[in-house]
Design a protein around this motif. Structure first.
Motif, PDB file in Angstrom:
ATOM      1  N   THR A 130     -33.416  26.105 -33.128  1.00  0.00           N
ATOM      2  CA  THR A 130     -33.508  26.953 -34.322  1.00  0.00           C
ATOM      3  C   THR A 130     -34.176  28.278 -33.989  1.00  0.00           C
ATOM      4  O   THR A 130     -33.756  29.350 -34.443  1.00  0.00           O
ATOM      5  CB  THR A 130     -34.291  26.244 -35.431  1.00  0.00           C
ATOM      6  OG1 THR A 130     -33.602  25.048 -35.817  1.00  0.00           O
ATOM      7  CG2 THR A 130     -34.470  27.131 -36.651  1.00  0.00           C
ATOM      8  N   ALA A 132     -31.841  30.498 -32.232  1.00  0.00           N
ATOM      9  CA  ALA A 132     -30.807  31.004 -33.145  1.00  0.00           C
ATOM     10  C   ALA A 132     -31.366  32.012 -34.140  1.00  0.00           C
ATOM     11  O   ALA A 132     -30.630  32.475 -35.006  1.00  0.00           O
ATOM     12  CB  ALA A 132     -30.169  29.843 -33.896  1.00  0.00           C
ATOM     13  N   GLY A 167     -33.439  31.338 -36.445  1.00  0.00           N
ATOM     14  CA  GLY A 167     -33.454  30.640 -37.714  1.00  0.00           C
ATOM     15  C   GLY A 167     -34.851  30.460 -38.259  1.00  0.00           C
ATOM     16  O   GLY A 167     -35.835  30.952 -37.691  1.00  0.00           O
ATOM     17  N   TYR A 200     -25.093  23.635 -42.045  1.00  0.00           N
ATOM     18  CA  TYR A 200     -25.132  25.060 -42.385  1.00  0.00           C
ATOM     19  C   TYR A 200     -24.564  25.286 -43.777  1.00  0.00           C
ATOM     20  O   TYR A 200     -25.117  26.052 -44.574  1.00  0.00           O
ATOM     21  CB  TYR A 200     -24.338  25.859 -41.355  1.00  0.00           C
ATOM     22  CG  TYR A 200     -24.434  27.351 -41.538  1.00  0.00           C
ATOM     23  CD1 TYR A 200     -25.499  28.057 -40.993  1.00  0.00           C
ATOM     24  CD2 TYR A 200     -23.473  28.055 -42.263  1.00  0.00           C
ATOM     25  CE1 TYR A 200     -25.601  29.429 -41.166  1.00  0.00           C
ATOM     26  CE2 TYR A 200     -23.569  29.431 -42.441  1.00  0.00           C
ATOM     27  CZ  TYR A 200     -24.636  30.110 -41.890  1.00  0.00           C
ATOM     28  OH  TYR A 200     -24.750  31.464 -42.075  1.00  0.00           O
ATOM     29  N   LYS A 236     -29.713  32.962 -44.792  1.00  0.00           N
ATOM     30  CA  LYS A 236     -29.140  32.722 -43.463  1.00  0.00           C
ATOM     31  C   LYS A 236     -30.102  32.056 -42.490  1.00  0.00           C
ATOM     32  O   LYS A 236     -29.726  31.097 -41.808  1.00  0.00           O
ATOM     33  CB  LYS A 236     -28.621  34.042 -42.882  1.00  0.00           C
ATOM     34  CG  LYS A 236     -27.328  34.530 -43.522  1.00  0.00           C
ATOM     35  CD  LYS A 236     -26.797  35.761 -42.815  1.00  0.00           C
ATOM     36  CE  LYS A 236     -25.474  36.208 -43.435  1.00  0.00           C
ATOM     37  NZ  LYS A 236     -24.935  37.406 -42.747  1.00  0.00           N
ATOM     38  N   ARG A 284     -29.372  28.340 -40.881  1.00  0.00           N
ATOM     39  CA  ARG A 284     -29.297  28.041 -39.445  1.00  0.00           C
ATOM     40  C   ARG A 284     -30.186  26.844 -39.114  1.00  0.00           C
ATOM     41  O   ARG A 284     -29.792  25.958 -38.347  1.00  0.00           O
ATOM     42  CB  ARG A 284     -29.734  29.260 -38.637  1.00  0.00           C
ATOM     43  CG  ARG A 284     -28.792  30.443 -38.759  1.00  0.00           C
ATOM     44  CD  ARG A 284     -29.318  31.638 -37.979  1.00  0.00           C
ATOM     45  NE  ARG A 284     -28.567  32.840 -38.357  1.00  0.00           N
ATOM     46  CZ  ARG A 284     -29.120  34.030 -38.543  1.00  0.00           C
ATOM     47  NH1 ARG A 284     -30.414  34.186 -38.390  1.00  0.00           N
ATOM     48  NH2 ARG A 284     -28.371  35.068 -38.872  1.00  0.00           N
ATOM     49  N   MET A 297     -25.231  32.400 -32.992  1.00  0.00           N
ATOM     50  CA  MET A 297     -25.952  32.817 -34.198  1.00  0.00           C
ATOM     51  C   MET A 297     -26.895  33.971 -33.901  1.00  0.00           C
ATOM     52  O   MET A 297     -27.018  34.914 -34.691  1.00  0.00           O
ATOM     53  CB  MET A 297     -26.722  31.635 -34.775  1.00  0.00           C
ATOM     54  CG  MET A 297     -25.866  30.583 -35.441  1.00  0.00           C
ATOM     55  SD  MET A 297     -26.889  29.238 -36.124  1.00  0.00           S
ATOM     56  CE  MET A 297     -25.644  28.300 -37.024  1.00  0.00           C
TER      57      MET A 297
END
Length: 337
Positions: A144, A147, A149, A267, A277, A281, A329
């Motif tokens: 994560t 990414a 996230g 997702y 977003k 993620r 991502m």
């Protein structure tokens, strides 16, 4: 590995327009160790699987040691945790609740559906379903982070899903896999308490009491976890070496479908709940990445080595797919910024 770098990664997530260096310093040795371990782990696991396949007799005697090896991984997880992880749950109960429901509904349901669609043998079907019923994945927090996230949400969902595993995983396995093989849910609860919850709590206590000493070895924990899970993979593959040649392709197909659909639906769940977003993620990885080490341990103890094969393959594949999806991502996020 389950979050050996959680302590270093547990910080506010950058927005779509922020530079990642503002909230996730690249200079952290623990961050670097976690990223490198996640990248190298699939290679280690592949090598371990090959050794288990080529030299099954060398690993066969370690079958009974799998729960203890998993305990080491979960103790490492506990060492990286803090009370702040639980405060994060209280601060965002809605988002964490969505993550938990999505995880324990989507992945078990997908496991059952894939087992039926592919007409898997009872042993493999039970193994795929057990993977789906396991708590959140062992590298989800780090992936994560890679990414870009919402790492705080990822840590919270992973923590609570692990704590709830003794109450959720056995009844779900009984409900969905009971039609294929007998499931002793009570014994499974005991095993999860001993191999997951107690080591995590022990690690957390050690961290609280001796935090300054633990901080010195945090960068080594991702590697210890990666090596330990690789040994689990070798033992599991060795136990079912004779059956792998005939089952390998269908198991790989089941794992790829299970993981890929889990990432996509996770997702989608975040987007449907309008979490944004970065949180979406995090939801993708918290849903699509499973604690396959636990699934392998439970399958070996309660079913058979063949039933543990999907978990061993999942251990390798979800780190490969997770790293690839995280890179994509992150690229999209940088382009947006």
């Amino acid at each position: 590995m389950h979050g050996p770098a959680v302590a270093a990664l547990h910080r506010p997530v950058p927005s779509e327009t922020e530079s990642p260096t503002r909230s996730a310093p690249e200079s952290s040795s623990t961050d670097r160790a976690a990223r490198l371990a996640v990248t190298v782990f699939p290679v280690l696991a592949l090598v371990a699987g090959a050794l288990g396949l080529l030299l099954p007799d060398a690993f066969a005697d370690f079958k009974t040691d799998v729960p203890y090896l998993l305990g080491i991984v979960m103790f490492c997880m506990g060492l990286t945790m803090s009370l702040g992880d639980f405060k994060g749950v209280a601060q965002r109960p809605w988002a964490v609740g969505i993550g938990l429901v999505a995880h324990y509904v989507i992945m078990p349901g997908l496991g059952w559906l894939i087992a039926n669609l592919l007409d898997l043998s009872p042993q493999l079907a039970a193994g795929v379903i057990l993977v789906g019923c396991a708590p959140s994945g062992t590298a989800s927090n780090v992936v994560t982070y890679l990414a870009r996230g919402d790492v705080a949400l990822s840590v919270s969902v992973a923590t609570v899903s692990t704590v709830l595993a003794p109450l959720v995983t056995p009844p779900l396995t009984l409900l969905l896999a009971g039609e294929y093989l007998p499931v002793d849910a009570g014994s499974m609860v005991t095993d999860i308490l001993k191999t997951v919850l107690l080591p995590v709590v022990a690690g957390l206590v050690v961290r609280l009491l001796f935090g300054r000493y633990v901080d010195r070895v945090l960068s080594a924990l991702p590697w210890l976890s990666a090596l330990t899970v690789s040994v689990i993979v070798a033992v599991v593959v060795a136990g079912s070496a004779a059956a792998i040649k005939s089952a390998a392709l269908v198991v790989l197909l089941a794992v790829v479908l299970h993981n890929g659909l889990g990432l996509a639906l996770g997702y989608g769940a975040g987007k449907a709940a309008r979490l944004g977003k970065p949180a979406s993620r995090a939801m993708a990885f918290e849903v699509g990445m499973q604690n396959s080490g636990l699934a392998a341990s439970l399958a070996t103890a309660h079913f058979s080595p063949l039933a543990a094969l999907p978990a061993a393959v999942f251990s390798v594949w979800h780190n490969v797919s997770g790293a690839l999806v995280a890179a994509w991502m992150s690229y999209r996020s940088r382009r947006t910024a």
